[in-house]
Motif scaffolding. Structure first.
Motif, PDB file in Angstrom:
ATOM      1  N   LYS A  12     -62.812  15.117-100.042  1.00 45.08           N
ATOM      2  CA  LYS A  12     -62.555  15.383-101.467  1.00 45.08           C
ATOM      3  C   LYS A  12     -62.006  14.192-102.246  1.00 45.08           C
ATOM      4  O   LYS A  12     -61.255  14.383-103.208  1.00 45.08           O
ATOM      5  CB  LYS A  12     -61.592  16.581-101.598  1.00 45.08           C
ATOM      6  CG  LYS A  12     -62.159  17.873-101.025  1.00 45.08           C
ATOM      7  CD  LYS A  12     -61.194  19.030-101.160  1.00 45.08           C
ATOM      8  CE  LYS A  12     -61.778  20.305-100.551  1.00 45.08           C
ATOM      9  NZ  LYS A  12     -60.843  21.445-100.640  1.00 45.08           N
ATOM     10  N   ARG A  13     -62.369  12.996-101.866  1.00 46.30           N
ATOM     11  CA  ARG A  13     -61.959  11.817-102.647  1.00 46.30           C
ATOM     12  C   ARG A  13     -63.177  10.927-102.852  1.00 46.30           C
ATOM     13  O   ARG A  13     -63.246   9.800-102.358  1.00 46.30           O
ATOM     14  CB  ARG A  13     -60.826  11.071-101.935  1.00 46.30           C
ATOM     15  CG  ARG A  13     -59.523  11.847-101.993  1.00 46.30           C
ATOM     16  CD  ARG A  13     -58.310  11.010-101.763  1.00 46.30           C
ATOM     17  NE  ARG A  13     -57.123  11.846-101.930  1.00 46.30           N
ATOM     18  CZ  ARG A  13     -55.988  11.667-101.274  1.00 46.30           C
ATOM     19  NH1 ARG A  13     -55.891  10.688-100.404  1.00 46.30           N
ATOM     20  NH2 ARG A  13     -54.960  12.449-101.497  1.00 46.30           N
ATOM     21  N   LYS A  14     -64.127  11.462-103.608  1.00 47.79           N
ATOM     22  CA  LYS A  14     -65.419  10.798-103.807  1.00 47.79           C
ATOM     23  C   LYS A  14     -65.271   9.402-104.404  1.00 47.79           C
ATOM     24  O   LYS A  14     -65.814   8.433-103.867  1.00 47.79           O
ATOM     25  CB  LYS A  14     -66.296  11.672-104.717  1.00 47.79           C
ATOM     26  CG  LYS A  14     -67.632  11.050-105.094  1.00 47.79           C
ATOM     27  CD  LYS A  14     -68.412  11.983-106.014  1.00 47.79           C
ATOM     28  CE  LYS A  14     -69.703  11.334-106.491  1.00 47.79           C
ATOM     29  NZ  LYS A  14     -70.461  12.241-107.394  1.00 47.79           N
ATOM     30  N   LEU A  15     -64.541   9.286-105.511  1.00 46.47           N
ATOM     31  CA  LEU A  15     -64.408   7.997-106.176  1.00 46.47           C
ATOM     32  C   LEU A  15     -63.687   6.992-105.283  1.00 46.47           C
ATOM     33  O   LEU A  15     -64.052   5.810-105.228  1.00 46.47           O
ATOM     34  CB  LEU A  15     -63.661   8.151-107.500  1.00 46.47           C
ATOM     35  CG  LEU A  15     -63.495   6.876-108.335  1.00 46.47           C
ATOM     36  CD1 LEU A  15     -64.843   6.252-108.674  1.00 46.47           C
ATOM     37  CD2 LEU A  15     -62.707   7.168-109.606  1.00 46.47           C
ATOM     38  N   HIS A  16     -62.664   7.441-104.575  1.00 45.60           N
ATOM     39  CA  HIS A  16     -61.945   6.557-103.665  1.00 45.60           C
ATOM     40  C   HIS A  16     -62.887   5.999-102.600  1.00 45.60           C
ATOM     41  O   HIS A  16     -62.859   4.797-102.294  1.00 45.60           O
ATOM     42  CB  HIS A  16     -60.790   7.308-102.998  1.00 45.60           C
ATOM     43  CG  HIS A  16     -59.642   7.554-103.912  1.00 45.60           C
ATOM     44  ND1 HIS A  16     -58.559   8.318-103.544  1.00 45.60           N
ATOM     45  CD2 HIS A  16     -59.399   7.154-105.182  1.00 45.60           C
ATOM     46  CE1 HIS A  16     -57.685   8.369-104.539  1.00 45.60           C
ATOM     47  NE2 HIS A  16     -58.180   7.677-105.545  1.00 45.60           N
ATOM     48  N   LEU A  17     -63.715   6.868-102.022  1.00 42.41           N
ATOM     49  CA  LEU A  17     -64.656   6.418-100.986  1.00 42.41           C
ATOM     50  C   LEU A  17     -65.670   5.437-101.558  1.00 42.41           C
ATOM     51  O   LEU A  17     -65.990   4.409-100.934  1.00 42.41           O
ATOM     52  CB  LEU A  17     -65.367   7.619-100.367  1.00 42.41           C
ATOM     53  CG  LEU A  17     -66.406   7.285 -99.290  1.00 42.41           C
ATOM     54  CD1 LEU A  17     -65.775   6.528 -98.123  1.00 42.41           C
ATOM     55  CD2 LEU A  17     -67.088   8.559 -98.786  1.00 42.41           C
ATOM     56  N   GLN A  18     -66.175   5.722-102.738  1.00 42.39           N
ATOM     57  CA  GLN A  18     -67.147   4.814-103.361  1.00 42.39           C
ATOM     58  C   GLN A  18     -66.523   3.438-103.615  1.00 42.39           C
ATOM     59  O   GLN A  18     -67.160   2.400-103.397  1.00 42.39           O
ATOM     60  CB  GLN A  18     -67.665   5.431-104.655  1.00 42.39           C
ATOM     61  CG  GLN A  18     -68.562   6.643-104.422  1.00 42.39           C
ATOM     62  CD  GLN A  18     -68.890   7.393-105.697  1.00 42.39           C
ATOM     63  OE1 GLN A  18     -68.154   7.319-106.689  1.00 42.39           O
ATOM     64  NE2 GLN A  18     -69.983   8.143-105.689  1.00 42.39           N
ATOM     65  N   ASN A  19     -65.259   3.414-104.062  1.00 36.07           N
ATOM     66  CA  ASN A  19     -64.577   2.144-104.283  1.00 36.07           C
ATOM     67  C   ASN A  19     -64.337   1.393-102.971  1.00 36.07           C
ATOM     68  O   ASN A  19     -64.427   0.159-102.924  1.00 36.07           O
ATOM     69  CB  ASN A  19     -63.244   2.379-104.992  1.00 36.07           C
ATOM     70  CG  ASN A  19     -63.410   2.790-106.437  1.00 36.07           C
ATOM     71  OD1 ASN A  19     -64.444   2.538-107.048  1.00 36.07           O
ATOM     72  ND2 ASN A  19     -62.402   3.442-106.991  1.00 36.07           N
ATOM     73  N   LEU A  20     -64.026   2.139-101.906  1.00 36.24           N
ATOM     74  CA  LEU A  20     -63.865   1.504-100.589  1.00 36.24           C
ATOM     75  C   LEU A  20     -65.161   0.831-100.152  1.00 36.24           C
ATOM     76  O   LEU A  20     -65.158  -0.322 -99.706  1.00 36.24           O
ATOM     77  CB  LEU A  20     -63.435   2.551 -99.556  1.00 36.24           C
ATOM     78  CG  LEU A  20     -63.468   2.109 -98.087  1.00 36.24           C
ATOM     79  CD1 LEU A  20     -62.565   0.907 -97.847  1.00 36.24           C
ATOM     80  CD2 LEU A  20     -63.097   3.259 -97.171  1.00 36.24           C
ATOM     81  N   VAL A  21     -66.276   1.549-100.305  1.00 35.97           N
ATOM     82  CA  VAL A  21     -67.570   0.991 -99.900  1.00 35.97           C
ATOM     83  C   VAL A  21     -67.904  -0.254-100.723  1.00 35.97           C
ATOM     84  O   VAL A  21     -68.374  -1.267-100.195  1.00 35.97           O
ATOM     85  CB  VAL A  21     -68.678   2.051-100.024  1.00 35.97           C
ATOM     86  CG1 VAL A  21     -70.063   1.433 -99.762  1.00 35.97           C
ATOM     87  CG2 VAL A  21     -68.430   3.197 -99.046  1.00 35.97           C
ATOM     88  N   GLU A  22     -67.655  -0.195-102.021  1.00 34.41           N
ATOM     89  CA  GLU A  22     -67.904  -1.356-102.881  1.00 34.41           C
ATOM     90  C   GLU A  22     -67.089  -2.565-102.424  1.00 34.41           C
ATOM     91  O   GLU A  22     -67.568  -3.706-102.425  1.00 34.41           O
ATOM     92  CB  GLU A  22     -67.555  -1.017-104.335  1.00 34.41           C
ATOM     93  CG  GLU A  22     -68.556  -0.095-105.017  1.00 34.41           C
ATOM     94  CD  GLU A  22     -69.811  -0.825-105.478  1.00 34.41           C
ATOM     95  OE1 GLU A  22     -70.039  -1.973-105.048  1.00 34.41           O
ATOM     96  OE2 GLU A  22     -70.568  -0.234-106.262  1.00 34.41           O
ATOM     97  N   SER A  23     -65.854  -2.338-102.036  1.00 36.25           N
ATOM     98  CA  SER A  23     -65.015  -3.459-101.598  1.00 36.25           C
ATOM     99  C   SER A  23     -65.514  -4.039-100.279  1.00 36.25           C
ATOM    100  O   SER A  23     -65.440  -5.261-100.065  1.00 36.25           O
ATOM    101  CB  SER A  23     -63.553  -3.019-101.477  1.00 36.25           C
ATOM    102  OG  SER A  23     -63.329  -2.142-100.395  1.00 36.25           O
ATOM    103  N   LEU A  24     -66.049  -3.206 -99.405  1.00 35.70           N
ATOM    104  CA  LEU A  24     -66.646  -3.713 -98.166  1.00 35.70           C
ATOM    105  C   LEU A  24     -67.873  -4.558 -98.471  1.00 35.70           C
ATOM    106  O   LEU A  24     -68.127  -5.573 -97.815  1.00 35.70           O
ATOM    107  CB  LEU A  24     -67.013  -2.555 -97.240  1.00 35.70           C
ATOM    108  CG  LEU A  24     -65.849  -1.776 -96.624  1.00 35.70           C
ATOM    109  CD1 LEU A  24     -66.367  -0.534 -95.902  1.00 35.70           C
ATOM    110  CD2 LEU A  24     -65.053  -2.649 -95.659  1.00 35.70           C
ATOM    111  N   ASN A  25     -68.642  -4.137 -99.471  1.00 33.56           N
ATOM    112  CA  ASN A  25     -69.821  -4.919 -99.878  1.00 33.56           C
ATOM    113  C   ASN A  25     -69.439  -6.326-100.330  1.00 33.56           C
ATOM    114  O   ASN A  25     -70.231  -7.264-100.175  1.00 33.56           O
ATOM    115  CB  ASN A  25     -70.545  -4.210-101.029  1.00 33.56           C
ATOM    116  CG  ASN A  25     -71.563  -3.199-100.552  1.00 33.56           C
ATOM    117  OD1 ASN A  25     -72.078  -3.305 -99.435  1.00 33.56           O
ATOM    118  ND2 ASN A  25     -71.867  -2.215-101.382  1.00 33.56           N
TER     119      ASN A  25
END
Length: 280
Positions: A12-25
Motif C-alpha cells: 500500500k505504498r505505491k508512490l514510495h515504491l515507484q520513487n524507490l525504483v526511479e532512484s535505482l534507475n
C-alpha cells in the motif's frame, strides 16, 4: 555483472515504491535485479527499469508478515550480495556502489545511513542535492559516514530499513525469524543472531532517504504487534526489546509491565493513535 540483488517488501505504498525504483534507475552502479515481495497487496505499475524485476506475493489473515517477506525476498534473489531497502527509501546515487565496495572486502553486516525527508518534499524536487537539503539525520543513528569509512555499530540499533549482507551469510544466519509477525523486534533479533555468529556490524556511507509518511511516537498503531513480538524476543533472548516503547505504553496505561512480564490492559482508539502522529 555486479552480482547484486536489491530486496524490498511492499504493501500500500505505491508512490514510495515507484520513487524507490526511479532512484535505482539513476544509481551509478545498477543492481542486477530488484526483488519485490508484496504483502496482502498486488504489485502496482512500475517505471521501466534497466535491471530485472522479480516479484512474489504473500497473503495472510494476520498482521503484515514483515520478517517472512524479507526472508522470502532473499530466497528469490540470485545475487551473491543482497541489499535490503524498505519501500519508503530513495537511494542516493552511490548507495549501491558503497555497499558493493564493503561487501567485496569483509564478511559483515552493513548498516546504511539514513536521512529523513520532510513532509513538504515532492517527487519533482528529487535531484540528489535537493534530497540532501530537504532531509535531516536520524536522531538515534546520527548522520552519514563519509567516504569508504566504516564504524562499528551497536547490534541493538540495527535497522533493516537499509542494510547489506552477502547471501551466504544471510543463509547461515537463517534469515529473519518468521515468529515475528507485524512491526517490531525482528530487526534486533536478526542482529543478535549475527552477533552470536560473530558477524561484525558496521555503519557505512550507503545513504538512503526515508520518504515522508505519517508515523506515531510512540507507535500506538503497532501496540499489539510490539507486545506480541516482545514476548517472542524474550522467550528467545531472556531480555525485553523495545524497552523505551514498552515503558511509554505502560505509563500511558495501555499495558502492564512488571519486570519482564507484559499484559495488554486496553487498546488505543483511533483518536489516541491520531493524537500521537508526528512528522518524520
Amino acid at each position: 555483472m555486479s552480482n547484486i540483488s536489491v530486496c524490498t517488501i511492499y504493501a500500500k505504498r505505491k508512490l514510495h515504491l515507484q520513487n524507490l525504483v526511479e532512484s535505482l534507475n539513476r544509481s551509478t552502479l545498477q543492481p542486477d535485479e530488484l526483488i519485490i515481495v508484496c504483502m496482502n497487496d498486488r504489485l502496482p505499475d512500475l517505471p521501466q527499469t534497466f535491471f530485472k524485476v522479480k516479484t512474489d506475493t504473500i497473503f495472510t489473515d494476520n498482521r503484515l508478515p514483515l520478517a517472512t517477506a524479507r526472508t522470502k525476498s532473499a530466497e528469490i534473489a540470485t545475487g551473491k550480495k543482497l541489499i535490503f531497502l524498505d519501500v519508503d527509501c530513495i537511494c542516493d546515487c552511490n548507495l549501491i556502489s558503497n555497499f558493493n565496495y564493503h561487501l567485496n572486502r569483509e564478511e559483515a553486516l552493513y548498516q546504511g545511513s539514513v536521512r529523513y525527508l520532510r513532509s513538504g518534499w515532492h517527487a519533482e524536487d528529487r535531484t540528489f542535492k535537493n534530497l540532501l537539503d530537504l532531509s535531516s539525520p536520524n536522531k538515534i543513528h546520527g548522520d552519514r559516514i563519509m567516504g569508504n569509512n566504516k564504524i562499528s555499530h551497536p547490534y541493538e540499533l540495527f535497522w533493516s530499513l537499509c542494510f547489506g549482507i552477502n547471501k551466504q551469510t544471510f543463509i547461515e544466519l537463517g534469515g529473519f525469524d518468521s515468529r515475528y509477525i507485524g512491526y517490531g523486534g525482528e530487526d534486533t533479533d536478526f542482529a543478535f543472531t549475527a552477533r552470536l555468529h560473530r558477524i561484525p556490524l558496521y555503519k557505512i556511507n550507503a545513504l538512503a532517504y526515508h520518504q515522508f509518511h505519517p508515523a506515531c511516537d510512540p507507535p500506538l498503531n503497532h501496540l499489539e504487534a510490539i507486545v506480541s513480538n516482545a514476548k517472542v524476543f524474550y522467550d528467545k533472548w531472556q531480555i525485553l526489546p523495545m524497552r523505551k516503547w514498552l515503558d511509554r505504553f505502560a505509563r500511558m496505561g495501555y499495558i502492564k509491565l512488571e519486570g519482564d512480564r507484559l499484559e495488554i490492559l486496553r487498546l488505543p482508539s483511533e483518536t489516541d493513535i491520531k493524537a500521537c502522529q508526528k512528522e518524520y
